[in-house]
Structure formats: structure tokens, C-alpha cells
Design a protein around this motif. Structure first.
Motif, PDB file in Angstrom:
ATOM      1  N   LYS A  74      64.045 -17.477  -5.293  1.00 22.06           N
ATOM      2  CA  LYS A  74      65.387 -17.847  -4.840  1.00 22.06           C
ATOM      3  C   LYS A  74      65.638 -17.329  -3.429  1.00 22.06           C
ATOM      4  CE  LYS A  74      69.507 -19.583  -5.445  1.00 22.06           C
ATOM      5  NZ  LYS A  74      69.699 -21.053  -5.549  1.00 22.06           N
TER       6      LYS A  74
ATOM      7  N   ILE B  74      57.884 -21.922  -9.876  1.00 18.03           N
ATOM      8  CA  ILE B  74      58.894 -21.486 -10.834  1.00 18.03           C
ATOM      9  C   ILE B  74      58.849 -22.290 -12.129  1.00 18.03           C
ATOM     10  CG2 ILE B  74      60.738 -22.996  -9.980  1.00 18.03           C
ATOM     11  CD1 ILE B  74      62.656 -20.586 -10.397  1.00 18.03           C
TER      12      ILE B  74
ATOM     13  N   SER C  84      64.841 -22.842  -5.314  1.00 18.76           N
ATOM     14  CA  SER C  84      63.707 -22.000  -5.728  1.00 18.76           C
ATOM     15  C   SER C  84      62.393 -22.773  -5.832  1.00 18.76           C
ATOM     16  CB  SER C  84      64.000 -21.327  -7.086  1.00 18.76           C
ATOM     17  OG  SER C  84      65.172 -20.555  -7.033  1.00 18.76           O
TER      18      SER C  84
ATOM     19  N   LYS D  49      61.619 -14.979 -10.241  1.00 16.78           N
ATOM     20  CA  LYS D  49      62.655 -15.985  -9.983  1.00 16.78           C
ATOM     21  C   LYS D  49      63.558 -15.541  -8.836  1.00 16.78           C
ATOM     22  CE  LYS D  49      62.903 -17.978 -14.644  1.00 16.78           C
ATOM     23  NZ  LYS D  49      63.759 -18.183 -15.828  1.00 16.78           N
TER      24      LYS D  49
ATOM     25  N   GLU E  96      61.848 -12.560 -14.336  1.00 19.57           N
ATOM     26  CA  GLU E  96      63.145 -12.602 -13.673  1.00 19.57           C
ATOM     27  C   GLU E  96      63.026 -12.155 -12.217  1.00 19.57           C
ATOM     28  OE1 GLU E  96      65.886 -14.002 -14.806  1.00 19.57           O
ATOM     29  OE2 GLU E  96      64.616 -14.549 -16.520  1.00 19.57           O
TER      30      GLU E  96
END
Length: 500
Positions: free
Chosen positions: A377, A351, A384, A373, A370
Motif C-alpha cells: 500500500k 498482493i 496496492s 499488505k 498484513e
């Protein structure tokens, strides 16, 4: 697949006994930054090109004449005709474009000094010829060159362009402080979409069968072994001359992990080891068992540390047919509702390095970033950040650790047995008091005398101290053993201060 394997055997036979690679075409070399060229490779662009043209620096790959192959096979094999018909255009594409591509390793540089995004890297500038001239030379690397070559990355399948392979190195590698930290990118060639799957199967099979004398090695794998050889030579020189040494940092995703195994196979075939160099493997969604690679590397490198990650649902990582083929890796992260493709790719990315590849001002790239990510997560809910399985110990440490464990078990077992031993056991019949100077045991007469002094004492709560003080007055000290004190803890706590 069978036709391609047969073709590789024919074309590699007699050609893979050394470390040379295919010839480098210097006719169209364009070197844009002469100053950087001279700093990295220690010579001008013209000198590099001249060196590359020396006879036998690289052996030229001559495309096999199918009719000649057919003639040879018919002479030696009754079934040759049928096999030759299977040497197809796909086999040619795979052999020349994926297996023996000339630009099998390269490095990248920045177009501007403040560049910190993949878009401003000079990726298409082909410096593979200069890099090969460096790693196949007889010269010891400089410190700057060793630092650069100490980082190697190789992408998984379906990364066709140079930019995709550089992106893979960034996304699956450790945290980058800057794009200056990128090292060498191993470049398996491009033979097309469908041929990529065929070649992936062959590369994984070649890693498992470990017969480089038959199946050879790709130019990327040969470059890999040669780079590590040069780094090992530098580390030996650096150790002898008080200079910094560099650990090999080897990052691989998916099919690239099988290449790591092929590099070890090729090194053993050449009787090469790297006993001056430590290696740190990082395997993401690996197509080969990381534990097996770690085990083999421990016999080749000075020290081996292997980290690997994967997500449940990724069949490349965990394997198929009951986990007995492809990755066969353990300890996958739980899959919290993501697809198998996402489990194989984005869920294994770093990340902290996304910013170097994706542009948040670009709507499409921003969506991809996004989503990545979100996947990270889901996979690593706390922060993350990827959580690696680690294989650290070398064989010597495992022996020491097991020996230590046996000693601990023995001691704990001994304590357990002491606890079960009755108080009246002969094990506890020892001289708990001896004369300070002569070490003579406490005489019965003195024992009785000091015991009687207790009866005359008015301090009932200090009777033990009265007895001990009496013995101490006559030159005796407390001398109980560890076993005695383990069994009679209260007695020793009362008299330990009288040991001197």
C-alpha cells in the motif's frame, strides 16, 4: 572468490561443451503417485528409472582430486602451488551443492485435488529425475507437457529450501487462478548461508562477463535452456499441425534475473535460438539490467516482452558504485519510508497471491501477510497492485515507430511552413476550378461572366453560392488541392460541395 572462480574454470573445462547434466541417482527414487507420473511423463515409474540408468544419459560428476589438480597446475603454471592452497572446502560446497546439484529443476503437485495453499503441496517428492528424462529426451512434448514447461520460475538468494523456492514463484509471479498454474521451479542448490553470498557474486559476474566456455553454467541454467529448446520444438510442431502454441512465461526475483542472463549466454554458446517461441519476462528487484536481457533475448526469441519492477533504496535493483554494478535498473518506485530489505523483497510481491503462502489463522503468518499488505500500500498507494516498467518493442517495431515519428514531424513541419507562406505565393496559383469531363481549367471569359452574375444577385449573403452555381451550370467543378485548402480554409468550406 578468486579461488572459487579458478576452481570453476578447472572443473568446467571440458565438461560444459554439451547439454548433459550430472548423473541421476535412482537408487532411492520414491514416486508416490504412479498415475500422475504416467500422465505427465508418458511412462511408468519403473520405465523412467530404467531410462535414467542408460549409459551416458547424464555424466557423473567426480569430485576433483586436489593432489591431481596440484600436480597438473605445477606442471603448467609457476604459481600453481599458491593457487591450489586456495581450493577450499567452501569451493567444494559451492561447486557440488550449488553449481552441480542434481535436483536442479522440479515441479510440484497437490496432495489433494482441492489444495490451494502451499502447505498441501507435495514439495519434497523429488521428481527432478523424471523431469530431466523428459526434457533431455528426443520426443516432442505433448500439449499438456508443453503447457506445464511454459512457466518457469527462479528464486533469489537466501531461498534455501524447496518450499521457499516455491513460495518465491508464487509471491513474485503473476496472478494465479489456482496452484495448478505453477510450472517448473529452477533449483539452484544450497551451499550454506555465507557461501550463498559468494555464489551470488559469481553468478552475477558470470552473467556480465558472458564467457560460458570458461565459466560454464549451473545445472539449473542448463535445464532452463533445454526446457526452452523443448518448448520451441513443440511450438514449431504445433504451428505445423494446428495445435495450441505456448508462450514462455519466465519469472525471476533478485539473483534469478542474473540466471536469466546466464541462460541466454548459454543458449548462444550452444548456438540455440527459439524463433518459434515468444517470451514474457517478469523481473522483480533484479540483480541484472532488465533492458540488457531484453535486448539479448530479442535476437534469440521470436518475440520478447519484458516487465520489471523495483523500489528505491534497493541497491540490488538500482546498483552500487553510482549504479554501475549489480542491478543498474531504472525507474524505481518511490520509497515511502520502508527498509532496504523490504524494498528488495515484500514491496515487490503480488498482493493477490499472498493467500497461497500465508495462513491468516496462524498468528505469526498473519502478521507477515498484513505487514506485506502495508508495504504494498505504501509502494502502490492507489490499489496496492504492482506497476511494471515494460520493454515491449522489438527492433522492427522501433524502426517503424521512429519512421512514423519522422513522417509526423515532416507533416507537422510542412503544415507549419504552409501557414507561414504568404497568400500571394506562387504555390497557391492553381486551377481551383476545372471542367468536370475534360479537366480544362476555368476560362477567363466564364470567370468574368459568373462574377458579373453576382452583381445582379439580390442575395448578398449567398454571393459565393451564386458564383459557384454559375460555374457548375457550365460544367465546372471545384478542384482545390489540400495545400490550397489548408491555407484558405474558408474558401474550401464554401465550395467543397461543388467538387462533384
Amino acid at each position: 572468490m578468486i579461488a572459487f572462480l579458478f576452481q570453476i574454470i578447472l572443473r568446467n573445462k571440458g565438461r560444459d561443451s554439451g547439454i548433459t547434466t550430472s548423473a541421476v541417482n535412482t537408487n532411492n527414487i520414491l514416486i508416490k503417485d504412479g498415475e500422475s507420473q504416467h500422465w505427465l511423463f508418458g511412462e511408468s515409474s519403473e520405465a523412467t528409472i530404467h531410462k535414467l540408468n542408460r549409459e551416458n544419459l547424464h555424466q557423473r560428476v567426480n569430485k576433483t582430486d586436489v593432489e591431481k589438480v596440484k600436480s597438473d597446475l605445477e606442471r603448467d603454471l609457476d604459481v600453481a602451488t599458491a593457487l591450489v592452497k586456495n581450493i577450499s572446502d567452501s569451493g567444494d560446497e559451492l561447486y557440488y551443492n550449488a553449481e552441480k546439484n542434481e535436483d536442479s529443476s522440479f515441479i510440484v503437485s497437490k496432495k489433494t485435488s482441492d489444495c490451494e495453499h502451499i502447505s498441501c503441496l507435495d514439495i519434497e517428492n523429488d521428481n527432478s529425475p523424471q523431469l530431466k528424462a523428459l526434457i533431455y529426451s528426443d520426443d516432442i512434448l505433448t500439449e499438456e507437457q508443453a503447457k506445464l514447461l511454459s512457466k518457469i520460475s527462479i528464486a533469489g538468494m537466501l531461498n534455501f529450501t524447496r518450499e521457499e523456492k516455491v513460495a518465491s514463484a508464487i509471491l513474485y509471479g503473476d496472478d494465479l487462478a489456482s496452484l495448478d498454474d505453477l510450472g517448473v521451479i529452477l533449483n539452484r542448490g544450497n551451499a550454506g548461508y555465507w557461501n550463498e553470498f559468494l555464489y551470488a557474486g559469481f553468478e552475477r559476474f558470470r552473467a556480465w562477463v558472458n564467457m560460458p566456455m570458461v565459466f560454464g553454467a549451473s545445472n539449473a541454467t542448463k535445464d532452463h535452456a533445454q526446457i526452452v529448446k523443448k518448448l520451441d520444438e513443440y511450438n514449431a510442431y504445433a504451428a505445423a499441425n494446428g495445435k495450441p502454441q505456448y508462450k514462455l512465461q519466465d519469472t525471476a526475483h533478485s539473483l534469478g534475473v542474473s540466471e536469466n542472463k546466464n541462460m541466454l549466454n548459454w543458449s548462444e554458446y550452444l548456438n540455440q535460438d527459439y524463433k518459434n517461441t515468444e517470451v514474457d519476462y517478469l523481473h522483480a528487484a533484479g540483480s541484472y539490467p532488465s533492458e540488457e536481457i531484453d535486448r539479448q533475448a530479442k535476437g534469440i526469441f521470436k518475440y520478447t516482452n519484458t516487465r520489471y519492477i523495483g523500489v528505491d533504496g534497493d541497491k540490488v535493483y538500482s546498483g552500487i558504485l553510482g549504479g554501475h554494478f549489480i542491478g543498474n535498473n531504472k525507474n524505481a518506485m518511490p520509497n515511502n519510508g520502508i527498509s532496504s530489505l523490504e524494498a528488495h523483497s515484500e514491496a515487490n510481491q503480488n498482493i493477490n497471491n499472498l493467500k497461497y503462502v500465508y495462513d491468516k489463522n496462524n498468528s505469526e503468518q498473519s502478521k507477515v501477510m498484513e505487514r506485506t499488505k502495508e508495504l504494498l500500500k505504501l509502494t502502490y498507494p492507489k490499489d496496492s497492485i504492482r506497476k511494471f516498467n515494460t520493454i515491449k518493442e522489438d527492433g522492427g517495431w522501433i524502426v517503424i515507430k521512429n519512421l512514423f515519428l519522422l513522417i509526423v514531424i515532416f507533416l507537422l513541419s510542412g503544415c507549419f511552413l504552409i501557414s507561414l507562406t504568404p497568400s500571394y505565393s506562387s504555390k497557391f496559383r492553381e486551377n481551383t476550378w476545372v471542367h468536370k469531363e475534360t479537366r480544362v481549367p476555368l476560362p477567363r471569359e466564364l470567370h468574368i461572366k459568373c462574377r458579373d452574375s453576382i452583381e445582379n444577385s439580390k442575395e448578398e449573403d449567398k454571393l459565393g453560392e451564386v458564383y459557384a452555381a454559375c460555374l457548375r451550370k457550365h460544367g465546372f467543378v471545384f478542384n482545390a488541392s489540400y495545400i490550397y485548402c489548408y491555407k484558405f480554409k474558408s474558401i474550401c468550406e464554401e465550395y467543397n460541395k461543388y467538387r462533384k
